[in-house]
Write an enzyme that holds these catalytic residues in place. Structure first.
Site, PDB file in Angstrom:
ATOM      1  N   SER A 153     -81.098   7.055   7.926  1.00 51.12           N
ATOM      2  CA  SER A 153     -81.163   7.740   6.631  1.00 51.12           C
ATOM      3  C   SER A 153     -81.248   6.721   5.493  1.00 51.12           C
ATOM      4  O   SER A 153     -80.711   5.618   5.609  1.00 51.12           O
ATOM      5  CB  SER A 153     -79.886   8.564   6.462  1.00 51.12           C
ATOM      6  N   TYR A 166     -71.102   8.731   6.568  1.00 52.60           N
ATOM      7  CA  TYR A 166     -72.491   8.988   6.992  1.00 52.60           C
ATOM      8  C   TYR A 166     -73.334   7.711   6.899  1.00 52.60           C
ATOM      9  O   TYR A 166     -74.084   7.357   7.813  1.00 52.60           O
ATOM     10  CB  TYR A 166     -73.029  10.091   6.091  1.00 52.60           C
ATOM     11  N   LYS A 170     -75.211   5.741   9.923  1.00 54.38           N
ATOM     12  CA  LYS A 170     -76.662   5.603   9.904  1.00 54.38           C
ATOM     13  C   LYS A 170     -77.094   4.135   9.901  1.00 54.38           C
ATOM     14  O   LYS A 170     -78.136   3.787  10.468  1.00 54.38           O
ATOM     15  CB  LYS A 170     -77.241   6.326   8.682  1.00 54.38           C
TER      16      LYS A 170
HETATM   17  P1  NAD Z   1     -79.759  20.337   9.930  1.00 52.47           P
HETATM   18  O1  NAD Z   1     -78.336  20.597   9.586  1.00 52.47           O
HETATM   19  O2  NAD Z   1     -80.771  21.366   9.599  1.00 52.47           O
HETATM   20  O3  NAD Z   1     -79.905  20.040  11.493  1.00 52.47           O
HETATM   21  C1  NAD Z   1     -78.950  19.361  12.222  1.00 52.47           C
HETATM   22  C2  NAD Z   1     -78.740  20.098  13.523  1.00 52.47           C
HETATM   23  O4  NAD Z   1     -77.835  19.339  14.335  1.00 52.47           O
HETATM   24  C3  NAD Z   1     -78.106  21.488  13.331  1.00 52.47           C
HETATM   25  O5  NAD Z   1     -78.941  22.474  13.894  1.00 52.47           O
HETATM   26  C4  NAD Z   1     -76.762  21.385  14.037  1.00 52.47           C
HETATM   27  O6  NAD Z   1     -76.355  22.576  14.702  1.00 52.47           O
HETATM   28  C5  NAD Z   1     -77.005  20.261  15.029  1.00 52.47           C
HETATM   29  N1  NAD Z   1     -75.759  19.603  15.432  1.00 52.47           N
HETATM   30  C6  NAD Z   1     -74.741  19.209  14.637  1.00 52.47           C
HETATM   31  N2  NAD Z   1     -73.768  18.649  15.356  1.00 52.47           N
HETATM   32  C7  NAD Z   1     -74.178  18.663  16.657  1.00 52.47           C
HETATM   33  C8  NAD Z   1     -73.604  18.220  17.871  1.00 52.47           C
HETATM   34  N3  NAD Z   1     -72.405  17.635  17.891  1.00 52.47           N
HETATM   35  N4  NAD Z   1     -74.298  18.387  19.016  1.00 52.47           N
HETATM   36  C9  NAD Z   1     -75.528  18.986  19.002  1.00 52.47           C
HETATM   37  N5  NAD Z   1     -76.115  19.448  17.874  1.00 52.47           N
HETATM   38  C10 NAD Z   1     -75.448  19.282  16.710  1.00 52.47           C
HETATM   39  O7  NAD Z   1     -80.118  18.944   9.252  1.00 52.47           O
HETATM   40  P2  NAD Z   1     -81.466  18.080   9.190  1.00 52.47           P
HETATM   41  O8  NAD Z   1     -81.680  17.758   7.776  1.00 52.47           O
HETATM   42  O9  NAD Z   1     -82.553  18.688   9.977  1.00 52.47           O
HETATM   43  O10 NAD Z   1     -80.961  16.735   9.881  1.00 52.47           O
HETATM   44  C11 NAD Z   1     -81.487  16.216  11.088  1.00 52.47           C
HETATM   45  C12 NAD Z   1     -81.171  14.731  11.154  1.00 52.47           C
HETATM   46  O11 NAD Z   1     -81.848  14.049  10.101  1.00 52.47           O
HETATM   47  C13 NAD Z   1     -79.683  14.418  10.969  1.00 52.47           C
HETATM   48  O12 NAD Z   1     -79.322  13.334  11.810  1.00 52.47           O
HETATM   49  C14 NAD Z   1     -79.611  13.983   9.527  1.00 52.47           C
HETATM   50  O13 NAD Z   1     -78.499  13.154   9.277  1.00 52.47           O
HETATM   51  C15 NAD Z   1     -80.925  13.265   9.385  1.00 52.47           C
HETATM   52  N6  NAD Z   1     -81.361  13.109   8.011  1.00 52.47           N
HETATM   53  C16 NAD Z   1     -81.805  14.189   7.303  1.00 52.47           C
HETATM   54  C17 NAD Z   1     -82.234  13.999   5.999  1.00 52.47           C
HETATM   55  C18 NAD Z   1     -82.801  15.121   5.183  1.00 52.47           C
HETATM   56  O14 NAD Z   1     -83.276  14.834   4.074  1.00 52.47           O
HETATM   57  N7  NAD Z   1     -82.801  16.348   5.666  1.00 52.47           N
HETATM   58  C19 NAD Z   1     -82.167  12.729   5.410  1.00 52.47           C
HETATM   59  C20 NAD Z   1     -81.705  11.660   6.153  1.00 52.47           C
HETATM   60  C21 NAD Z   1     -81.323  11.863   7.467  1.00 52.47           C
END
Ligand code: NAD
Length: 306
Positions: A153, A166, A170
């Site tokens: 991230s 976080y 990351k």
């Molecule tokens: P999101 O919350 O939509 O999706 C995350 C999913 O992970 C959820 O469906 C949740 O149920 C699942 N989850 C959580 N804990 C879990 C566990 N212990 N075991 C199995 N599944 C689990 O969020 P997103 O934005 O799609 O994030 C996806 C990844 O991208 C994450 O690692 C997040 O940190 C990273 N990320 C996202 C962004 C962004 O802008 N959306 C930015 C940087 C990093």
């Protein structure tokens, strides 16, 4: 350029019931991969569990003619992850791609953050990534093929207020990737990081203007993910992406200075801080010995002048 396809490949995508993971799983399946759609079905802070989200993504994949199975393993639980990997092996006999994507948020300033909230975030992002990768590592070694992506991230690479937990998790993925890149090379296992920003429930309340948020599609991130898990993927790359922008991030060091033994004092470091910090010339090292080699070269050059 030929289409990037995943026919005959088996992929596990964690946290694929929503957001980025869902988009990755749909796209991998649409390009021929058989996909394990893993999701605990947790709330944004990690609370609760339900297989519904994973199942509905599997339904979408099947309706489009693809192959997928739903899995509700919690990525922090090695026994549940082992069962997920076993189910995939039983069904399809190999695992080519692992996308470590599951994630939660417990944002607070460090002053107000309980260590429990720190640990929970490290557990899902860092330990979850290690646990899932460990579970497929031997399989990939035996196959002499593997593609692993960890989801980092901008928070880990550059820092976000209120995300000490976080950001730490990351950023730790960089070290994880560097070591596994070296250890996996002999077996054609390639490992990369994705540093995305996209419109999901994680970003919906950050105050990003809607016209910008609407451009930050998960599909824009998935394009980079697909490249990073393809046959011709690079290894040890950090790809930063959002809203159709794609860049590569590097950990670099400035060229620095050399001080002979009698001058190695904190005052001299302070006096030459600007030079030490100058980014005019920077190095990207392929291995941890790089900085020492640079400094020894400087020491030798200084010795030759004496
Ligand atoms: P999101 O919350 O939509 O999706 C995350 C999913 O992970 C959820 O469906 C949740 O149920 C699942 N989850 C959580 N804990 C879990 C566990 N212990 N075991 C199995 N599944 C689990 O969020 P997103 O934005 O799609 O994030 C996806 C990844 O991208 C994450 O690692 C997040 O940190 C990273 N990320 C996202 C962004 C962004 O802008 N959306 C930015 C940087 C990093």
């Amino acid at each position: 350029m030929a289409d990037i396809r995943f026919d005959g490949k088996v992929a596990i995508v964690t946290g694929a019931g929503a957001g980025l993971g869902r988009s990755h799983a749909l796209a991998l399946a649409a390009r021929g991969a058989k996909v394990v759609v893993n999701d605990l079905g947790a709330a944004r802070d990690g609370a609760g569990a339900s297989l519904t989200a994973a199942q509905s993504v599997v339904e979408e994949i099947r309706k489009a003619g693809g192959e997928a199975i739903a899995d509700g393993a919690n990525v922090t639980k090695p026994d549940e992850v082992a069962a997920m990997v076993e189910a995939a092996m039983k069904q399809w006999g190999r695992i080519d791609i692992l996308v470590n994507n599951a994630g939660i948020l417990r944002d607070k300033t460090f002053a107000k953050m309980d260590l429990a909230d720190f640990r929970a975030v490290i557990d899902v992002h860092l330990m979850g990534t290690a646990i899932c990768t460990k579970a497929v590592w031997e399989i990939m070694r035996q196959q002499n093929y593997g593609r692993v992506v960890c989801t980092s991230s901008p928070s880990g690479l550059h820092g976000i207020f209120g995300q000490a937990n976080y950001g730490a998790a990351k950023a730790a993925m960089i070290g994880f990737m560097n070591a596994l890149h070296l250890e996996g090379a002999k077996y054609d296992i390639r490992i990369n990081l994705l540093s995305p920003s996209a419109k999901t429930r994680m970003t919906e309340d950050l105050g990003i203007p809607p016209e910008i948020l609407d451009r930050m599609t998960p599909e824009a991130i998935t394009a980079a993910l697909l490249f990073l898990v393809s046959e011709d993927a690079p290894s040890r790359a950090i790809v930063s992406c959002a809203a159709g922008g794609y860049a590569r991030a590097f950990v670099v060091e400035t060229d620095g200075i050399y001080l002979p033994p009698e001058e190695q004092t904190p005052e001299n470091i302070a006096a030459r801080w600007d030079e030490i910090s100058s980014t005019e010339k920077v190095h990207y090292y392929e291995a941890s010995g790089g900085p020492t080699a640079n400094f020894l070269a400087k020491a030798q050059a200084a010795a030759r002048k004496e």
